[in-house]
Design an enzyme around this catalytic site. Structure first.
Site, PDB file in Angstrom:
ATOM      1  N   GLU A  33       0.890  -1.240  -0.238  1.00  0.00           N
ATOM      2  CA  GLU A  33      -0.066   0.016   0.060  1.00  0.00           C
ATOM      3  C   GLU A  33       0.741   1.167  -0.092  1.00  0.00           C
ATOM      4  OE1 GLU A  33      -3.350   0.155  -0.700  1.00  0.00           O
ATOM      5  OE2 GLU A  33      -3.724  -1.758  -0.553  1.00  0.00           O
ATOM      6  N   THR A  39       1.939   5.735  -7.090  1.00  0.00           N
ATOM      7  CA  THR A  39       2.694   4.786  -8.388  1.00  0.00           C
ATOM      8  C   THR A  39       1.715   3.831  -8.847  1.00  0.00           C
ATOM      9  OG1 THR A  39       4.405   5.143  -6.851  1.00  0.00           O
ATOM     10  CG2 THR A  39       4.603   3.662  -8.390  1.00  0.00           C
ATOM     11  N   LEU A  76      11.478   4.228  -7.301  1.00  0.00           N
ATOM     12  CA  LEU A  76      10.142   4.174  -7.076  1.00  0.00           C
ATOM     13  C   LEU A  76       9.990   5.908  -6.622  1.00  0.00           C
ATOM     14  CD1 LEU A  76       8.794   1.234  -5.097  1.00  0.00           C
ATOM     15  CD2 LEU A  76       7.967   2.339  -7.269  1.00  0.00           C
ATOM     16  N   TYR A 116      -6.723   6.174   4.478  1.00  0.00           N
ATOM     17  CA  TYR A 116      -6.756   5.244   3.516  1.00  0.00           C
ATOM     18  C   TYR A 116      -5.774   3.754   3.673  1.00  0.00           C
ATOM     19  CZ  TYR A 116      -5.847   2.285  -0.614  1.00  0.00           C
ATOM     20  OH  TYR A 116      -5.550   1.107  -1.527  1.00  0.00           O
ATOM     21  N   ASP A 134      -9.736   5.645  -2.005  1.00  0.00           N
ATOM     22  CA  ASP A 134      -8.691   6.583  -2.781  1.00  0.00           C
ATOM     23  C   ASP A 134      -9.438   6.911  -4.323  1.00  0.00           C
ATOM     24  OD1 ASP A 134      -9.359   4.123  -4.295  1.00  0.00           O
ATOM     25  OD2 ASP A 134      -7.335   3.501  -4.586  1.00  0.00           O
ATOM     26  N   CYS A 191     -18.992   0.328 -19.233  1.00  0.00           N
ATOM     27  CA  CYS A 191     -20.130   0.159 -18.558  1.00  0.00           C
ATOM     28  C   CYS A 191     -20.884  -1.155 -18.989  1.00  0.00           C
ATOM     29  CB  CYS A 191     -21.383   1.105 -18.587  1.00  0.00           C
ATOM     30  SG  CYS A 191     -20.944   2.771 -17.783  1.00  0.00           S
ATOM     31  N   CYS A 194     -19.356  -3.751 -16.754  1.00  0.00           N
ATOM     32  CA  CYS A 194     -19.578  -3.634 -15.287  1.00  0.00           C
ATOM     33  C   CYS A 194     -20.492  -4.761 -14.776  1.00  0.00           C
ATOM     34  CB  CYS A 194     -20.287  -2.103 -15.127  1.00  0.00           C
ATOM     35  SG  CYS A 194     -20.474  -1.851 -13.358  1.00  0.00           S
TER      36      CYS A 194
HETATM   37 FE1  SF4 Z   1     -20.483   2.392 -15.568  1.00  0.00          FE
HETATM   38 FE2  SF4 Z   1     -20.359   0.457 -13.545  1.00  0.00          FE
HETATM   39 FE3  SF4 Z   1     -18.791   2.736 -13.467  1.00  0.00          FE
HETATM   40 FE4  SF4 Z   1     -21.447   2.826 -13.374  1.00  0.00          FE
HETATM   41  S1  SF4 Z   1     -20.017   1.654 -11.804  1.00  0.00           S
HETATM   42  S2  SF4 Z   1     -20.186   4.056 -14.195  1.00  0.00           S
HETATM   43  S3  SF4 Z   1     -22.188   1.232 -14.566  1.00  0.00           S
HETATM   44  S4  SF4 Z   1     -18.666   1.210 -15.132  1.00  0.00           S
END
Ligand code: SF4
Length: 356
Positions: A33, A39, A76, A116, A134, A191, A194
């Site tokens: 972490e 980075t 780094l 975090y 983050d 998406c 997703c």
């Molecule tokens: Fe798209 Fe999923 Fe991000 Fe929503 S969470 S913007 S559906 S990729």
């Protein structure tokens, strides 16, 4: 299916096989972490296993020479991170009997461990229901809730805390980060790939890329720096940096901020070397300039080739010669690295191939 089970199932199928995901050792997770702050994953990969091979346990890191630790980190950048990490390891040895504390408040009391990192260690290593926030998590939460994020992070922290409660909190946090890093990316969220589009307000309104709204950037500041390139018998002179040096490595080419005030080439760095070390150098020709950005400081590096000092730097003077070939094992700043690569490889490749 719920948001939690959908996202966790996706994470189980799709997560990248990263070395720090194969361990629950809090020390190793702390190292990863710390390396990942500012980075990219790809840059961290070769360092992580090498660092752990060199310092396999927290006790090894705590007992190590600072120079050896900085050398293992060399390349780094942001050396403050590893200084804090070693200081934190020493405090854990002294104050916690060598065992990384589980309590987030105790973690946050360690140098370099913010909310975090504390949340990441507590959740991933110890399975505690502690949130992380983050840039990746913030973006995903902003899109799920269609919150532009202009009111600051408090609402996202609150949401992250409420969402982490439940089974597998460490995996939940990592799944959120993974989604942000690989699918819900800043410019063009994928998406179509997703696992949780039904839970995403921004996606449902067709405006995913509008969230979160970009924060106004801090204006960057240009800093003029004069750098002395002093060569002798295939070695260059380096100076140990104090906390306020303009280049920010452990060892650097001697350098000084000029503020654009010095009309004579080399005068600023010549004066600085006389004041800091009592040595006189003779400025000569200009080398190839370089530039380097550290956070919001843009360094313009004027390189001045200088004749070497008449006398050897005394041991402990904060000056040393670095031979060609030692660069990779020396903890120098990115700025020094750029100056050396621009000026020495070209200068020497035509004269027989010495390369740094
Ligand atoms: Fe798209 Fe999923 Fe991000 Fe929503 S969470 S913007 S559906 S990729």
């Amino acid at each position: 299916m719920s948001l939690r089970s959908d996202l966790l199932a996706w994470y189980d199928r799709m997560r990248r096989d990263l070395p720090w995901r194969r361990t629950r050792d809090p020390y190793a997770i702390w190292v990863s972490e710390t390396m990942l702050q500012q980075t990219q994953v790809a840059a961290v990969l070769p360092y992580f296993e090498r660092f752990l091979a060199r310092f396999p346990t927290l006790a090894d890191l705590a007992a190590a020479e600072e120079d050896a630790v900085l050398a293992a980190w060399s390349g780094l950048g942001y050396y403050r991170r590893v200084r804090h990490l070693q200081e934190g390891a020493r405090r854990v040895m002294e104050g916690h009997g060598g065992t990384v504390p589980q309590d987030p408040a105790a973690l946050r009391a360690l140098p370099g461990v913010g909310p975090y990192t504390a949340g990441a260690i507590a959740s991933i290593a110890f399975g505690r229901e502690e949130a992380v926030l983050d840039g990746n998590v913030r973006r995903v939460l902003a899109r799920w809730t269609a919150d532009p994020g202009e009111g600051g992070d408090a609402r996202f922290w609150q949401l992250a805390r409420s969402l982490v409660a439940g089974p597998r909190p460490g995996d939940w946090n990592q799944a959120l980060m993974e989604l942000g890093a690989t699918v819900c990316t800043p410019q063009a969220p994928a998406c179509g790939r997703c696992p949780v589009p039904a839970h995403c307000r921004a996606h449902r309104s067709g405006s995913a890329a509008d969230f979160p709204r970009a924060r106004p950037r801090k204006p960057s500041r240009t800093v003029q720096v004069e750098v002395a390139l002093i060569e002798r018998e295939g070695a260059v002179l380096l100076e140990r940096q104090g906390a306020g040096g303009p280049l920010r490595g452990k060892w650097d080419l001697p350098a000084v901020e000029t503020g654009g005030m010095h009309a004579l080439v080399g005068e600023a760095v010549r004066t600085a070397l006389r004041e800091r070390h009592g040595i006189d150098v003779l400025p000569g020709t200009l080398g190839r300039p370089a530039s380097h950005t550290i956070l919001n400081r843009r360094l313009r590096l004027a390189v001045v080739r200088c004749a070497w000092p008449q006398r050897e730097p005394a041991p402990g003077s904060g000056l040393r010669w670095m031979a060609a070939g030692e660069l990779d094992a020396t903890p120098v700043s990115g700025a020094t690295r750029k100056v050396l690569r621009a000026n020495l490889v070209r200068a020497t490749s035509s004269a027989g191939g010495r390369a740094l």
